[in-house]
Design an enzyme around this catalytic site. Structure first.
Site, PDB file in Angstrom:
ATOM      1  N   SER A 139       0.865  -1.191   0.000  1.00  0.00           N
ATOM      2  CA  SER A 139       0.000   0.000   0.000  1.00  0.00           C
ATOM      3  C   SER A 139       0.891   1.227   0.000  1.00  0.00           C
ATOM      4  O   SER A 139       2.060   1.150   0.399  1.00  0.00           O
ATOM      5  CB  SER A 139      -0.854  -0.014   1.276  1.00  0.00           C
ATOM      6  OG  SER A 139      -1.509   1.222   1.479  1.00  0.00           O
ATOM      7  N   TYR A 152      -2.376  -1.256  10.376  1.00  0.00           N
ATOM      8  CA  TYR A 152      -2.298  -1.364   8.912  1.00  0.00           C
ATOM      9  C   TYR A 152      -0.967  -0.797   8.411  1.00  0.00           C
ATOM     10  O   TYR A 152      -0.273  -1.423   7.597  1.00  0.00           O
ATOM     11  CB  TYR A 152      -3.476  -0.597   8.307  1.00  0.00           C
ATOM     12  CG  TYR A 152      -3.661  -0.766   6.814  1.00  0.00           C
ATOM     13  CD1 TYR A 152      -4.423  -1.821   6.307  1.00  0.00           C
ATOM     14  CD2 TYR A 152      -3.116   0.131   5.905  1.00  0.00           C
ATOM     15  CE1 TYR A 152      -4.624  -1.975   4.947  1.00  0.00           C
ATOM     16  CE2 TYR A 152      -3.309  -0.014   4.546  1.00  0.00           C
ATOM     17  CZ  TYR A 152      -4.067  -1.060   4.065  1.00  0.00           C
ATOM     18  OH  TYR A 152      -4.253  -1.206   2.711  1.00  0.00           O
TER      19      TYR A 152
HETATM   20  P1  NAD Z   1     -11.586  -6.084   0.017  1.00  0.00           P
HETATM   21  O1  NAD Z   1     -12.184  -5.945   1.372  1.00  0.00           O
HETATM   22  O2  NAD Z   1     -12.388  -5.732  -1.169  1.00  0.00           O
HETATM   23  O3  NAD Z   1     -11.060  -7.582  -0.175  1.00  0.00           O
HETATM   24  C1  NAD Z   1     -10.327  -8.235   0.830  1.00  0.00           C
HETATM   25  C2  NAD Z   1     -10.257  -9.713   0.513  1.00  0.00           C
HETATM   26  O4  NAD Z   1      -9.538 -10.363   1.577  1.00  0.00           O
HETATM   27  C3  NAD Z   1     -11.633 -10.384   0.455  1.00  0.00           C
HETATM   28  O5  NAD Z   1     -11.621 -11.396  -0.531  1.00  0.00           O
HETATM   29  C4  NAD Z   1     -11.772 -11.022   1.849  1.00  0.00           C
HETATM   30  O6  NAD Z   1     -12.636 -12.136   1.904  1.00  0.00           O
HETATM   31  C5  NAD Z   1     -10.323 -11.440   2.060  1.00  0.00           C
HETATM   32  N1  NAD Z   1     -10.022 -11.699   3.462  1.00  0.00           N
HETATM   33  C6  NAD Z   1     -10.199 -10.877   4.528  1.00  0.00           C
HETATM   34  N2  NAD Z   1      -9.837 -11.516   5.648  1.00  0.00           N
HETATM   35  C7  NAD Z   1      -9.413 -12.750   5.273  1.00  0.00           C
HETATM   36  C8  NAD Z   1      -8.916 -13.878   5.982  1.00  0.00           C
HETATM   37  N3  NAD Z   1      -8.771 -13.874   7.322  1.00  0.00           N
HETATM   38  N4  NAD Z   1      -8.585 -14.980   5.277  1.00  0.00           N
HETATM   39  C9  NAD Z   1      -8.745 -15.017   3.930  1.00  0.00           C
HETATM   40  N5  NAD Z   1      -9.209 -13.976   3.209  1.00  0.00           N
HETATM   41  C10 NAD Z   1      -9.543 -12.866   3.890  1.00  0.00           C
HETATM   42  O7  NAD Z   1     -10.220  -5.249   0.086  1.00  0.00           O
HETATM   43  P2  NAD Z   1      -9.295  -4.611  -1.048  1.00  0.00           P
HETATM   44  O8  NAD Z   1      -9.425  -3.153  -0.946  1.00  0.00           O
HETATM   45  O9  NAD Z   1      -9.501  -5.288  -2.354  1.00  0.00           O
HETATM   46  O10 NAD Z   1      -7.864  -4.957  -0.445  1.00  0.00           O
HETATM   47  C11 NAD Z   1      -7.040  -5.976  -0.973  1.00  0.00           C
HETATM   48  C12 NAD Z   1      -5.596  -5.696  -0.589  1.00  0.00           C
HETATM   49  O11 NAD Z   1      -5.189  -4.468  -1.185  1.00  0.00           O
HETATM   50  C13 NAD Z   1      -5.361  -5.544   0.913  1.00  0.00           C
HETATM   51  O12 NAD Z   1      -4.133  -6.126   1.275  1.00  0.00           O
HETATM   52  C14 NAD Z   1      -5.306  -4.044   1.097  1.00  0.00           C
HETATM   53  O13 NAD Z   1      -4.560  -3.678   2.223  1.00  0.00           O
HETATM   54  C15 NAD Z   1      -4.621  -3.644  -0.198  1.00  0.00           C
HETATM   55  N6  NAD Z   1      -4.806  -2.241  -0.549  1.00  0.00           N
HETATM   56  C16 NAD Z   1      -6.059  -1.742  -0.763  1.00  0.00           C
HETATM   57  C17 NAD Z   1      -6.211  -0.414  -1.097  1.00  0.00           C
HETATM   58  C18 NAD Z   1      -7.550   0.192  -1.359  1.00  0.00           C
HETATM   59  O14 NAD Z   1      -7.608   1.433  -1.446  1.00  0.00           O
HETATM   60  N7  NAD Z   1      -8.621  -0.583  -1.506  1.00  0.00           N
HETATM   61  C19 NAD Z   1      -5.085   0.409  -1.204  1.00  0.00           C
HETATM   62  C20 NAD Z   1      -3.827  -0.130  -0.977  1.00  0.00           C
HETATM   63  C21 NAD Z   1      -3.708  -1.466  -0.658  1.00  0.00           C
END
Ligand code: NAD
Length: 257
Positions: A139, A152
């Site tokens: 991130s 985080y």
């Molecule tokens: P999201 O909530 O849409 O998806 C998260 C996924 O992780 C889902 O499939 C959920 O079921 C799964 N998950 C959560 N807990 C779990 C567990 N204990 N075991 C197995 N699966 C689990 O989130 P997102 O925004 O798509 O985030 C995905 C990644 O991208 C994360 O690592 C997040 O930190 C990173 N990220 C997101 C953003 C953003 O702005 N959305 C920015 C930077 C980084």
């Protein structure tokens, strides 16, 4: 045909990454939570795109044994794993003194330790085949901090250290290890964060989206999940064989400031 494991791929960025690899006709192992019927629909949709094999493994990323079973099952079913995308992640927004201890532990487990566990499980078979790609979804918060996101930010800074260490250990084995550092992508994780930040800061959700979230990104636009997926496809390809131990930012200019 390659085999790709994407943790947390039932939603958001992970799902977009899985779709992008499916379009390239890769075998896919999906993971993540959700209703059985929703997960089945995703598996069927990706099968129809990919013409390759797709299955879902329900490993909980807080449970090391389940994580090693995810990798072992993928290796058994497909004879090896070419790409692991460590993507599963959660967020919690609260000031440090009020931050629930169990939330801290859960975020460190899912956003950081789970990547250690997938690597520990997959590296022996990648070494045997002298081939592998490990892509960690970090991130912008792996590079800079924001208030109220202690766990985080700590986990995402940690995953960049893990990425570099693994890259050095594996540099002569045909295995690259890199991180992608996205800015804000409008996924369920961010939608919840908008609600929680609004509560923590006593603002309206619209105000948070405009004045807190998008204010961090000079482009004033969300990054698209498909754009993050395109970087993952690049890092998994042959052209990226000399890219290792680093991160690629895709954050609308956030960390330039
Ligand atoms: P999201 O909530 O849409 O998806 C998260 C996924 O992780 C889902 O499939 C959920 O079921 C799964 N998950 C959560 N807990 C779990 C567990 N204990 N075991 C197995 N699966 C689990 O989130 P997102 O925004 O798509 O985030 C995905 C990644 O991208 C994360 O690592 C997040 O930190 C990173 N990220 C997101 C953003 C953003 O702005 N959305 C920015 C930077 C980084």
């Amino acid at each position: 045909m390659k085999t790709v494991v994407v943790t947390g791929s039932t939603s958001g960025i992970g799902l977009a990454i899985a779709e992008a690899f499916a379009e390239k006709a890769n075998n896919l192992v999906l993971n993540g939570f959700g209703e059985g019927s929703e997960i089945n629909a995703i598996v069927e949709r990706l099968r129809s795109i990919s013409k390759a094999d797709v299955f879902h493994h329900p490993a909980d990323m807080t449970k090391p044994k389940e994580i090693s079973d995810l990798i072992d099952t993928a290796v058994e079913r497909f004879g090896g794993v070419d790409v692991v995308v460590n993507n599963a992640g959660i967020q919690h927004v609260e000031r440090i003194e009020d931050f629930p201890i169990e939330k801290w532990d859960q975020i460190i487990a899912i956003n950081l330790s789970s990547a250690f566990h997938t690597m520990r499980a997959v590296i022996p078979s990648m070494k045997e085949r002298k081939n592998g790609r490990i892509i960690n979804i970090a991130s912008a918060h792996g590079l800079v901090a924001s208030p109220f996101k202690c766990a985080y930010v700590a986990a995402k800074h940690g995953i960049l250290g893990l990425t570099k260490t693994a890259a050095l250990e594996l540099a002569e084995m045909g295995i690259t290890v890199n991180a992608i550092c996205p800015g804000y992508v409008l996924t369920p994780l961010v939608e919840k964060q908008i609600r929680d930040t609004a509560k923590a800061r006593g603002m309206s959700e619209e105000h948070v989206q405009k004045e807190v979230i998008l204010k961090a990104q000079p482009t004033r636009e969300f990054v698209q999940a498909s754009e993050v997926a395109a970087l993952a496809i690049y890092l998994a390809g042959n052209e990226a064989c000399q890219v290792t131990g680093t991160h690629i930012s895709i954050d609308g200019g956030w960390t330039a400031a």
